[in-house]
Design an enzyme around this catalytic site. Structure first.
Site, PDB file in Angstrom:
ATOM      1  N   ASN A   1     -11.018  -2.908  -4.746  1.00  9.86           N
ATOM      2  CA  ASN A   1     -10.302  -1.958  -5.598  1.00  9.86           C
ATOM      3  C   ASN A   1     -11.014  -1.690  -6.929  1.00  9.86           C
ATOM      4  O   ASN A   1     -10.660  -0.750  -7.645  1.00  9.86           O
ATOM      5  CB  ASN A   1      -8.851  -2.424  -5.845  1.00  9.86           C
ATOM      6  CG  ASN A   1      -7.947  -2.275  -4.634  1.00  9.86           C
ATOM      7  OD1 ASN A   1      -7.045  -3.083  -4.412  1.00  9.86           O
ATOM      8  ND2 ASN A   1      -8.168  -1.259  -3.819  1.00  9.86           N
ATOM      9  N   ASP A  26       0.822  -1.218   0.000  1.00 14.43           N
ATOM     10  CA  ASP A  26       0.000   0.000   0.000  1.00 14.43           C
ATOM     11  C   ASP A  26       0.858   1.271   0.000  1.00 14.43           C
ATOM     12  O   ASP A  26       1.988   1.268   0.472  1.00 14.43           O
ATOM     13  CB  ASP A  26      -0.907  -0.024   1.249  1.00 14.43           C
ATOM     14  CG  ASP A  26      -2.066   0.957   1.133  1.00 14.43           C
ATOM     15  OD1 ASP A  26      -2.358   1.427   0.011  1.00 14.43           O
ATOM     16  OD2 ASP A  26      -2.678   1.261   2.172  1.00 14.43           O
TER      17      ASP A  26
HETATM   18  C1  IPE Z   1      -5.209  -2.677   0.303  1.00 11.11           C
HETATM   19  O1  IPE Z   1      -4.943  -1.359   0.023  1.00 11.11           O
HETATM   20  C2  IPE Z   1      -5.267  -3.478  -0.959  1.00 11.11           C
HETATM   21  C3  IPE Z   1      -4.005  -3.612  -1.658  1.00 11.11           C
HETATM   22  C4  IPE Z   1      -2.841  -3.152  -1.282  1.00 11.11           C
HETATM   23  C5  IPE Z   1      -4.063  -4.330  -2.887  1.00 11.11           C
HETATM   24  P1  IPE Z   1      -6.122  -0.299  -0.154  1.00 11.11           P
HETATM   25  O2  IPE Z   1      -5.473   1.015  -0.431  1.00 11.11           O
HETATM   26  O3  IPE Z   1      -7.110  -0.791  -1.131  1.00 11.11           O
HETATM   27  O4  IPE Z   1      -6.782  -0.322   1.288  1.00 11.11           O
HETATM   28  P2  IPE Z   1      -7.677   0.752   2.026  1.00 11.11           P
HETATM   29  O5  IPE Z   1      -8.733   1.192   1.054  1.00 11.11           O
HETATM   30  O6  IPE Z   1      -6.779   1.865   2.410  1.00 11.11           O
HETATM   31  O7  IPE Z   1      -8.235   0.028   3.218  1.00 11.11           O
HETATM   32  C1  IPE Z   2      -1.697   0.187  -3.231  1.00 14.68           C
HETATM   33  O1  IPE Z   2      -1.476   1.549  -3.338  1.00 14.68           O
HETATM   34  C2  IPE Z   2      -2.002  -0.453  -4.555  1.00 14.68           C
HETATM   35  C3  IPE Z   2      -3.382  -0.929  -4.678  1.00 14.68           C
HETATM   36  C4  IPE Z   2      -4.296  -0.883  -3.759  1.00 14.68           C
HETATM   37  C5  IPE Z   2      -3.752  -1.511  -5.940  1.00 14.68           C
HETATM   38  P1  IPE Z   2      -2.670   2.581  -3.317  1.00 14.68           P
HETATM   39  O2  IPE Z   2      -3.072   2.866  -4.711  1.00 14.68           O
HETATM   40  O3  IPE Z   2      -3.759   2.131  -2.423  1.00 14.68           O
HETATM   41  O4  IPE Z   2      -1.929   3.840  -2.694  1.00 14.68           O
HETATM   42  P2  IPE Z   2      -2.548   4.911  -1.698  1.00 14.68           P
HETATM   43  O5  IPE Z   2      -3.110   4.175  -0.532  1.00 14.68           O
HETATM   44  O6  IPE Z   2      -3.615   5.639  -2.470  1.00 14.68           O
HETATM   45  O7  IPE Z   2      -1.393   5.753  -1.331  1.00 14.68           O
HETATM   46 MG    MG Z   3      -4.129   2.421  -0.473  1.00 13.67          MG
END
Ligand code: IPE
Ligand code: IPE
Ligand code: MG
Length: 264
Positions: free
Chosen positions: A88, A40
């Site tokens: 997602n 993340d």
């Molecule tokens: C968790 O990250 C899922 C992945 C890293 C694939 P998210 O960015 O989707 O999680 P939330 O929304 O902050 O809980």
């Molecule tokens: C994790 O990074 C990747 C996925 C969830 C696919 P994010 O895209 O959630 O990054 P932040 O949380 O917005 O920084």
């Molecule tokens: Mg995220």
């Protein structure tokens, strides 16, 4: 298991960032058997630099490569990395398509190195709803790495732990209906063996970069007694040193599994 590090217990804040020193602090006989990572912070990494979020995702692939490499070097036998959750899909379609294409690209580019390092890839998650190109990439990545005997890499794509549990419950219910299993025979082992992670030990360590204090629907059943390690480091910045720090911190934890110290 902890004896090797107790005398020089340090918190992650005071751990050095020198890889050689970190390697000397790591007890190779007490490594976690299974590490789970919620990859993340890609978006925040990019936004901080005035870049499109997609560049954060692309850079995050490098971090995954490093963590897989180091797992193979150290002999960590299972690694589960959360790449795309069932939630997602709520993101803008352009970002979703980018992530799907990035997976296809990853599968093609990394396969050689994965094979060289003895990594067997298993893609965990629901196949339903994934584009045909992704399904093909999954199939060939799994097929071409199936001999890997050093590390099992679970890549969680279209993964949601609640869906995983729903699917397991359905499969068990069908077995009961067919008379293969009796309701009274259903126990923890039966449930575990119907999850995508069947056959693997539960994660010993969960790493969550980017600082969020939640599990975001990842491995809910399997994390029952997992040690959590949360770091503010954003996933694209997460490298070998960060991984070693997480492993050393894990080795300093006292695991009790509901029992008393030293008695489990
Ligand atoms: C968790 O990250 C899922 C992945 C890293 C694939 P998210 O960015 O989707 O999680 P939330 O929304 O902050 O809980
Ligand atoms: C994790 O990074 C990747 C996925 C969830 C696919 P994010 O895209 O959630 O990054 P932040 O949380 O917005 O920084
Ligand atoms: Mg995220």
């Amino acid at each position: 298991m902890l004896e090797g590090v107790v005398g020089r217990r340090r918190t992650e804040k005071t751990l050095p960032r020198n890889e050689k020193i970190l390697r000397s602090l790591l007890d190779p006989s007490a490594l976690p058997r299974h590490v789970a990572v919620i990859m993340d912070g890609n978006g925040r990494w990019a936004i901080k630099r005035g870049l499109p979020r997609t560049l954060g995702h692309r850079t995050g692939v490098k971090s995954l490569r490093e963590v897989v490499r180091l797992s193979a070097e150290l002999g960590i036998s299972a690694l589960s990395a959360y790449a795309f959750s069932t939630e997602n899909w709520r993101r803008p379609p352009e970002e979703v398509s980018f992530l799907m294409e990035l997976f296809v690209e990853y599968a093609g580019k990394e396969v050689e190195e994965l094979r060289r390092n003895g990594v067997k890839v298993r893609v965990i998650g629901r196949r339903e709803g994934l584009p045909a190109r992704v399904l093909e990439a999954i199939q060939s990545l799994e097929q071409e790495t199936k001999e890997g005997g050093r590390v099992t890499l679970n890549l969680a794509v279209n993964y949601g732990s609640r869906w995983e549990i729903v699917d397991a419950v359905k499969a068990i219910a069908q077995e009961v209906q067919r008379g293969v299993v009796k309701p009274e025979e259903i126990d923890e082992a039966v449930i575990s063996s119907h999850l995508y992670t069947a056959g693997l030990p539960d994660p010993d360590l969960l790493i969550r970069p980017a600082g969020e204090l939640r599990v975001s629907n990842f491995l809910l059943w399997q994390l029952a007694y997992t040690e959590f390690y949360v770091t503010p480091v954003l996933w694209p910045d997460f490298g070998r040193v960060d991984f070693l720090q997480a492993l050393i911190t894990y080795q300093q934890r006292e695991r009790r599994f509901g029992g008393l110290k030293g008695n489990r």
